[in-house]
Structure formats: C-alpha cells, structure tokens
Design an enzyme around this catalytic site. Structure first.
Site, PDB file in Angstrom:
ATOM      1  CB  SER A   1       4.197  30.031  18.985  1.00  0.00           C
ATOM      2  OG  SER A   1       4.190  29.597  17.572  1.00  0.00           O
TER       3      SER A   1
ATOM      4  CD  GLU B   1       0.182  34.665  14.635  1.00  0.00           C
ATOM      5  OE1 GLU B   1       1.362  34.885  14.744  1.00  0.00           O
ATOM      6  OE2 GLU B   1       0.430  33.247  13.554  1.00  0.00           O
TER       7      GLU B   1
ATOM      8  CG  ASP C   1       3.952  29.321  10.519  1.00  0.00           C
ATOM      9  OD1 ASP C   1       4.867  29.169  10.541  1.00  0.00           O
ATOM     10  OD2 ASP C   1       3.242  29.813  10.139  1.00  0.00           O
TER      11      ASP C   1
ATOM     12  CE1 TYR D   1       6.332  36.590   9.968  1.00  0.00           C
ATOM     13  CE2 TYR D   1       5.344  38.665   9.717  1.00  0.00           C
ATOM     14  CZ  TYR D   1       6.007  37.400  10.734  1.00  0.00           C
ATOM     15  OH  TYR D   1       6.601  37.807  11.845  1.00  0.00           O
TER      16      TYR D   1
ATOM     17  NE  ARG E   1      10.238  26.527  -1.111  1.00  0.00           N
ATOM     18  CZ  ARG E   1      10.225  26.826  -2.548  1.00  0.00           C
ATOM     19  NH1 ARG E   1      11.254  27.360  -2.944  1.00  0.00           N
ATOM     20  NH2 ARG E   1       9.811  25.735  -2.737  1.00  0.00           N
TER      21      ARG E   1
ATOM     22  CE  LYS F   1       3.424  32.523  16.363  1.00  0.00           C
ATOM     23  NZ  LYS F   1       3.750  31.776  15.404  1.00  0.00           N
TER      24      LYS F   1
ATOM     25  CB  SER G   1       9.643  36.308  17.934  1.00  0.00           C
ATOM     26  OG  SER G   1       9.828  35.715  17.343  1.00  0.00           O
ATOM     27  N   GLY G   2       7.943  38.410  16.416  1.00  0.00           N
ATOM     28  CA  GLY G   2       7.571  39.705  16.345  1.00  0.00           C
ATOM     29  C   GLY G   2       8.712  40.716  16.149  1.00  0.00           C
ATOM     30  N   GLY G   3       9.821  40.282  15.565  1.00  0.00           N
ATOM     31  CA  GLY G   3      10.747  40.681  15.028  1.00  0.00           C
ATOM     32  C   GLY G   3      12.193  41.075  16.285  1.00  0.00           C
TER      33      GLY G   3
ATOM     34  CE  LYS H   1       1.792  31.886  12.410  1.00  0.00           C
ATOM     35  NZ  LYS H   1       2.724  31.935  11.268  1.00  0.00           N
TER      36      LYS H   1
ATOM     37  CD  GLU I   1       2.736  39.814  13.708  1.00  0.00           C
ATOM     38  OE1 GLU I   1       4.078  40.470  14.823  1.00  0.00           O
ATOM     39  OE2 GLU I   1       3.403  38.922  13.147  1.00  0.00           O
TER      40      GLU I   1
END
Length: 391
Positions: free
Chosen positions: A329, A218, A66, A391, A88, A260, A302-304, A178, A220
């Site tokens: 996810s 989510e 996304d 992002y 894309r 998430k 996963s965040g990096g 999301k 984060e």
C-alpha cells in the site's frame, strides 16, 4: 470468586481470548462456564469479508493517494505547481484514469476531497475506479497531535463523529478506510503512546466495520533514528501485541480487516543497512508471532524507502508461502516517478501514466515473488526518507 475459562469465538474465526467466569448462584464452589462470544461487524459482515478478499487478491496491492491537501501541495511544489484544487484534481485524475491499472492495483485510498471529485469530463472518480476493478477507499483520521504526558509523542485524532462520516463515505462509494497513527522509537516509545495508538486503532476499526468499511489498521513505526533492526523488531512486536489485544476487546472481525505495517528495518540513520533478505526474515518473524491467519492481507507501507528498495523488500517476503496475502500500500514508492514524468504538463500525461504502470507492475511482480531490479534506473533507487516527515 472467579475462575479462568477460554472463550471460543464464532466459527469463522480461530481466535481465543481469556475471560473471567463468575459464580452468580452463591454456590459453595465456583462454576466454570464456556461462553460463546460472537465476533461480528453488524449487518455488513459478509460484505466486509468479500471486500477484504478482493483487495487482498493475487498480484495486486493498494495505491495510496490519500495525502491531505497540504501534503499533496508538497508533491505538486516538487514539480513547480501551485497547490490549487484544480491542480490536485488534474494530478489525481491522471492517476485514477490510468488504463489497465486494475490489473496491478486492487484498491485506492483517497482523501475526502478526491472521494467527492469528478474528472474534468464530469465522471465521478469513484466510478472511474469501479470501472477499472479497483475498490475506492478513504482516509478517515484527522491527523496527529501532541500526546500530553508522553515523551514528545503523538496521538491520532478523529474518533468524534467518525460513525456518521463513515456512513456518508459508504454512501459515496467507499468500501474501505484507513487510519494512520505513529510510534517513534527515538521517543521511547512510551507505554502511554503505544496504548493510545492501539486503542485508537481498535475503536476506529470497530466503528468502520459497523458502517460497512473494511478498516486498514496502520500503526506506523517511523524510520527515524539510529537504532538496530533488533530494536525495531522488539518495538514492533510490542505494538502489534497491544493492537490485537484491543481489536479483540472491541469485537473487531479479523476476517474483515487489512493491516498496513511498517517493514522491520534498522533506523534510517543506523550505520548498517539491512539486505532485503534480512528485512524479510525479521518482518515475517514479527508477523508470524503477532498476526492471526484469519487476517486476509498485509499491505505494507513504504515509509520513505526508495521505489526499488520497497519493491525488493516486498519480493523477498514472498519467496515462500505466507498465511496472509503479503502485498503493498504505497504512496511515494508508486508516485515519485509519476510526478517527475508528468511535470504538470498535459502533453506528459501519457508518459506519467506509463511510469505508474511500470511501478505498479513491478510491485505486482514482487507480490508474486518474481521481481528483479535489473533495468531499474538510478532515479528509482534514490531513497525518499525525510527526517521528521509530516503528512
């Protein structure tokens, strides 16, 4: 005068909330009353519960693709491609038409552009997903902006017009949504930022459910910083307490949501790395303290982390039974190897799809608690953390 009474939610939920019961008849003494408060998501309740259960199904998780057009452009530029709609489309077609992907992937989060796109042969991407037993989802937030009055923190915009957009997305075939907001530990986090994040997520969740979309919640907690894992745990517990308080205030049906969360880890710049076993211990401690068992699925970001780190940590969390489906996810932790295998060349599509299946299967195995990193190449072990990543 007021007296406290407990309010029992509907039979499908095990939640209890406190509410003030007021004496309305001017009697000499207060009257305590037990009042049933229905928690429902309009006409879509049964469908939402079924969708959430389908996504949180054994051995499967979510493919997050996304990324905004700008962020997708960063992915493409890493392999020397221009950020055009055709490029894309080609990349997302590669991902969404991978044969057998539905064995390991239960849902795919799409950007708005992708939700309305088709393959080069004219088949809608949402139809490709459905045929592969994968539920289409959609990113509905409008991104982060500075939060006035905070400690250089952000808030997530997008509530204006959200109801009508969700209705349109549902008609296009999306069945879950999301919304990502962030909390920064180096910035405090301030009470204002935590409250804003929790309230925004709760309003989004209620609006999504009202329009037939299962909301992924989510907040984060960013990896940025040199803080310890204990500090992350403290912040995570505070954030999720606020989130569930406001979800309850907004009458969100817990059986029809997915979470998430970030894994509870030390800051990316902390001097000591934590083992998968330690990360699992801290993360599950936080979840068991804050998340009701009515929630069907915990789909970690996963965040990096490197591809292998994210998989090892997930595997460690599935070494014993959990009250919820504990899965993934992932975006970068599923796509990094794919991009490197593809390189934007049509003749490499098969190899890139094979790379996606390898990573998807690894995380499926981790969801079952049976993953081993033996045989993983060094590229998959490289971290992908970027300080201040946007992002």
């Amino acid at each position: 005068m007021a007296s406290a009474s407990l309010v029992k939610l509907n039979a499908s939920s095990s939640q209890w909330i406190g509410q003030q019961s007021f004496n309305r008849n001017y009697a000499a003494r207060p009257v305590s009353r037990r009042v049933a408060v229905p928690i429902r998501a309009g006409a879509y309740t049964d469908e939402l519960v079924q969708t959430a259960k389908s996504i949180a199904s054994t051995g499967r998780g979510i493919l997050a693709i996304d990324e905004s057009n700008a962020t997708c452009g960063k992915r493409l530029s890493s392999i020397g491609l221009d950020n055009t709609e055709a490029n894309r489309q080609a990349y997302r077609q590669l991902l969404l038409t991978t044969p057998g992907l539905g064995e390991y992937i239960s849902g795919a989060i799409l950007f708005e552009e992708t939700l309305y796109q088709s393959t080069t042969d004219g088949k809608k991407f949402v139809d490709c997903l459905r045929e592969g037993n994968i539920t289409p989802g959609i990113k509905v937030d409008k991104g982060l902006v500075p939060l006035p009055g905070s400690k250089n923190e952000s808030w997530c915009q997008g509530l204006d017009g959200l109801a009508s957009r969700c209705a349109e997305y549902y008609n296009q075939g999306a069945r879950f949504a999301k919304w990502r907001t962030v909390v920064s530990i180096p910035c405090g986090p301030s009470a204002l930022a935590v409250k804003e994040a929790a309230w925004g997520l709760a309003r989004y969740a209620a609006i999504s459910q009202d329009n037939g979309l299962v909301p992924i919640v989510e907040p984060e907690i960013l990896l940025d910083g040199d803080h310890s894992i204990d500090r992350t745990l403290e912040v995570a517990e505070n954030v999720w307490a606020e989130v569930f308080f406001y979800l309850t205030q907004n009458n969100v049906a817990f059986e029809g949501i997915l979470l998430k969360p970030s894994m509870v880890t030390p800051g990316a710049e902390h001097k000591e790395k934590a083992s998968p076993e330690t990360i699992a211990k801290y993360t599950l401690k936080m979840l068991k303290r804050r998340v009701p068992p009515a929630v069907p699925g915990i789909m970690f970001l996963s965040g990096g982390q490197s591809e292998v780190e994210a998989t090892l940590n997930l595997n460690a969390m599935n070494q014993s039974p959990n009250p919820w489906h504990v899965s993934f996810s992932y975006a970068r932790a599923l796509q990094n190897s794919v991009l490197k295998a593809w390189q934007g060349r049509p003749e490499n599509v098969g190899a890139a799809q094979k790379a996606l299946l390898i990573r998807a299967k690894a995380n499926s195995t981790a969801q079952l608690g049976r993953y081993s990193d033996g045989g993983e190449d060094e590229e998959a072990k490289k971290g992908m953390f970027v300080k201040g990543y946007e992002y």
